[in-house]
Design an enzyme around this catalytic site. Structure first.
Site, PDB file in Angstrom:
ATOM      1  N   GLU A 148       0.814  -1.213   0.000  1.00  0.00           N
ATOM      2  CA  GLU A 148       0.000   0.000   0.000  1.00  0.00           C
ATOM      3  C   GLU A 148       0.850   1.267   0.000  1.00  0.00           C
ATOM      4  O   GLU A 148       0.514   2.254  -0.639  1.00  0.00           O
ATOM      5  CB  GLU A 148      -0.945  -0.014   1.202  1.00  0.00           C
ATOM      6  CG  GLU A 148      -2.146  -0.939   1.035  1.00  0.00           C
ATOM      7  CD  GLU A 148      -1.812  -2.420   1.175  1.00  0.00           C
ATOM      8  OE1 GLU A 148      -0.708  -2.731   1.656  1.00  0.00           O
ATOM      9  OE2 GLU A 148      -2.656  -3.256   0.813  1.00  0.00           O
ATOM     10  N   HIS A 205     -10.506  -6.237   9.512  1.00  0.00           N
ATOM     11  CA  HIS A 205     -11.032  -5.825   8.204  1.00  0.00           C
ATOM     12  C   HIS A 205     -12.345  -5.068   8.328  1.00  0.00           C
ATOM     13  O   HIS A 205     -13.122  -5.011   7.396  1.00  0.00           O
ATOM     14  CB  HIS A 205     -11.259  -7.051   7.308  1.00  0.00           C
ATOM     15  CG  HIS A 205     -10.006  -7.776   6.951  1.00  0.00           C
ATOM     16  ND1 HIS A 205      -9.318  -8.544   7.846  1.00  0.00           N
ATOM     17  CD2 HIS A 205      -9.310  -7.816   5.787  1.00  0.00           C
ATOM     18  CE1 HIS A 205      -8.255  -9.058   7.254  1.00  0.00           C
ATOM     19  NE2 HIS A 205      -8.218  -8.631   6.006  1.00  0.00           N
TER      20      HIS A 205
END
Lengths: 403, 325
Positions: B57, B126
């Site tokens: 990322e 998540h």
């Protein structure tokens, strides 16, 4: 053994999957790991495998079908006993491992138990004297919240509503306020320089010709909708004077219902409604009867009136006057009756109720005769159907048939 | 049109209008995006403009910043806000500060898209909502799309803005159906009054807008009042004007967010209301938010940890009754 392959849950948001392609046909032999189909989730196209050896017994979906997740898409007949034994052996050690894991986790939690914070006490709410908005308003109109609260005139904490109501009470009597609310008058219509009484508001209402607003009840709304629908119907009337050839011991409406119900048995179209481009002809004479109750109009339905005695019909008429009518009490009719004769009305015509084929409007009885105006739905009954029906009804009354 | 289709259309049209628009991220190319947002774009624009990246990322956003400095308009996709933590240094320390540090010589026309919030049983790592982090960073613009119409217009406008935009999506909204008015000239910085009302202002964003709307129906029936619902749309800057207009009318405010209560974005909205609209209030501001726990995996516990339409209904009704409604 049968092994069912289900639509897999391929993403957390997937409710249904689309079957894109089968890779096998029925009766195909498959091995564990073989791709049997492709399915599309809300995210992507994925392959579906079989986890057992066997023969495809049945495919439960076609290509292009959408199937809910976890619902079976194919049945595999698993081959032999051996294969199953092998499978069992594979699964057993796994269970043991899982049990061990559980134990360890439990012990670990006990280590941390001591440092978990105890339940925090709830912070007691401060009893504020008033909301900011209430205080602001009070300041504007020079109102002392605290003293009003001490006198018990407004609650603690005070809200804007309490201040505004207190302010209004200075200028309006409670009865005056009630009227203002009822007529939904804007409070700004009044100059706040004196105390207004009920009389003042009444005069204001008259001077300005303000209507009283009475919201429609759900029944009234239903009646209006029904009347609107009835306006669309092509109708015609038959005007008749009917002679009574027997002595009246019960309520007249009971006689009318009884004779009407019996005559209806000989005229199927009076027992019909028009639905989905066909006539639906019912076996029973179910008749809707107009009923005034609490200033509202109801059409209560008497079921199987042809089988009921005059006594029973009269009891029913009494019962519906008092009981709370349910939806079922107002459904299932094919013919309507409205009797305004009891109010000395000579003759009138009525509007057909809901899906009924016709309605009879009964006028006042004078010297054993009464006028009745029938309204027929021309889509259901023709002139001849209606004429024969009315003719028989007339004869029945004259001869005292069925009573 | 589905929410994900609206996002796809916004990117597609932006790419068609301007050749400098590129997209990059994990699986955005051949796979079509993990929520199918970039479906079809790889085939249409090729690998030069639709770039599959490694699972890294920090480098996705770092590369995108480099592209932006060099004159492209990159749209980076981070698979979920939970993974964006790995890219925080690039977003906060670089993207948000370059315009300022360069004395206005550099612009970063970057859009970083990321879905977040509680989906269905994705467990603690998540299921987070990090809008509170991004909305606190000067130099960033933060949009939160709760419906297809805003998703389409705001994303397209975000791509053509010359400052970095964090574009927040919600995982449970991708298959949400809604009308998109393509003729509308939507201002993405403006909050929307979803429904007008007189007695209570309910402020929300992302998926909680939908849940609040369901709750309001029941609240209105139960209390015989009307509620006004505001969808914030833009979390940074916050459109206080729309909030003020509403609270001046209703005198009462409720904030509904899915994030944990402590330090959640609702705390900021609540503080601003108390600062700027204190004398308008006729009741304490009510905050309805998630519990202060990691989001549980178990479905029942998961639902217990966040607001649901039923919980929103019950909380607002009891608060209203306590406060003189």
């Amino acid at each position: 053994m049968e092994y069912k392959i289900v639509m897999p849950v391929l993403s957390d948001t997937m409710d249904k999957g689309k079957l894109i392609k089968w890779h096998v046909k029925e009766n195909d032999r498959v091995k564990k790991g073989d791709v049997i189909a492709e399915v599309e989730s809300d995210k992507a196209i994925m392959e579906v495998q079989t986890f057992k050896d066997g023969v495809v017994k049945k495919l439960l979906a076609k290509e292009g079908d959408e199937i809910e997740v976890k619902k079976p898409i194919a049945i595999i007949e698993t081959d032999t006993k051996e294969a199953e034994n092998k499978k069992e052996q594979e699964e057993k050690p796994k269970e043991r491992v899982q049990k061990n894991n559980l134990k360890e986790t439990k012990e670990e939690i006990s280590i941390f138990e001591d440092i978990l914070p105890a339940n925090k006490p709830k912070i007691a709410k401060t009893k504020a004297a008033a909301s900011p908005a209430a205080k602001k308003e009070a300041l504007k109109i020079n109102l002392d919240i605290e003293s009003l609260q001490k006198e018990g005139k407004i609650p603690t904490p005070a809200h804007l509503k309490d201040i505004k109501e207190t302010e209004l009470k200075k200028y309006f009597t409670p009865k005056a306020l009630k009227l203002i609310k009822e007529y939904q008058i804007d409070i700004n219509s009044f100059k706040l320089n004196k105390k207004y009484k009920e009389e003042d508001i009444k005069n204001f209402i008259k001077e300005n010709n303000i209507p009283k607003i009475s919201p429609l009840s759900s029944n009234q709304k239903a009646v209006i909708q029904n009347l609107k629908n009835s306006l669309q119907k092509p109708i015609f009337h038959i005007y008749e004077t009917i002679e009574i050839g027997f002595d009246i011991k019960f309520k007249f409406t009971a006689y009318f219902l009884k004779i009407l119900a019996k005559v209806m048995q000989n005229h199927p179209k009076t027992r019909a409604v028009l639905k989905q481009n066909s006539l639906q002809i019912y076996p029973s004479s179910n008749i809707s009867v107009a009923l005034a109750k609490d200033n509202e109009l109801y059409m209560a339905v008497i079921k199987k009136a042809e089988d009921k005695s005059l006594n029973q019909i009269e009891e029913w008429l009494k019962e519906i006057k008092t009981k709370k009518l349910s939806k079922e009490d107002m459904e299932g009719s094919t013919f309507g009756v409205s009797n305004l004769g009891m109010f000395k009305i000579e003759a009138f015509d009525a509007i057909i109720n809901k899906d009924d084929s016709a309605i009879a409007a009964i006028g006042e009885i004078k010297e054993n005769r009464f006028k009745t105006i029938f309204t027929f739905d021309h889509r259901i009954l023709n002139g001849k159907d209606a004429a024969l029906f009315v003719k028989e009804l007339k004869e029945a009354f004259l001869e005292g048939r069925y009573v | 049109m589905l929410y994900r289709e609206a996002l796809n259309k916004a990117i597609d049209e932006a790419m068609e209008i301007d050749k400098s628009v590129v997209i990059l991220g994990e699986d955005v190319g051949r796979y079509g995006g993990s929520y199918r947002v970039s479906e079809g774009l790889f085939a249409k624009y090729g690998k030069e403009r639709v770039i599959d990246t490694p699972i890294a990322e920090l480098s996705i956003v770092g590369n995108a910043i480099g592209m932006a400095i060099a004159g492209l308009r990159p749209v980076a996709e981070i698979m979920t806000v939970n993974f964006s933590l790995l890219a925080l240094d690039q977003i906060i320390n670089h993207a948000s500060k370059f315009r300022y540090m360069s004395g206005g010589k550099l612009a970063i026309p970057l859009t970083v898209r990321m879905p977040g919030g509680v989906s269905r049983q994705l467990a603690a790592q998540h299921s987070e909502s990090y809008e509170t982090i991004y909305a606190s960073i000067p130099g960033l613009i933060v949009f939160a799309a709760s419906n297809p119409n805003y998703a389409y217009h705001a994303l397209k406008k975000a791509i053509f803005l010359n400052d970095p935009v964090i574009f927040l999506e919600h995982e449970l909204l991708y298959n949400e159906e809604g009308e998109v008015d393509f003729n509308e000239d939507l201002d993405p910085f403006k909050a929307k009054v979803v429904k007008e009302g007189e007695d209570i202002t309910v402020i929300s964003y992302l998926k909680m807008v939908k849940d609040s709307l369901k709750a309001i129906e029941k609240i209105e029936k139960s209390l015989n009042i009307t509620c006004e619902l505001i969808d914030l749309n833009s979390l940074r800057p916050l459109d206080m004007q729309t909030i003020a207009n509403s609270i001046k009318k209703t005198k009462r405010a409720v904030i509904v967010e899915e994030d944990h209560k402590s330090g959640g974005y609702g705390a900021e909205v609540c503080a601003r209301i108390c600062e700027e609209l204190f004398y308008e209030l006729d009741a304490p501001v009510l905050r309805i938010a998630g519990e202060d726990v990691p989001i549980p995996y178990n479905r029942k516990l998961e639902l217990a940890s966040i607001p649901t339409p039923d919980k929103i209904t019950a909380k607002i009704i009891s608060w209203a009754k306590e406060n003189g409604v």
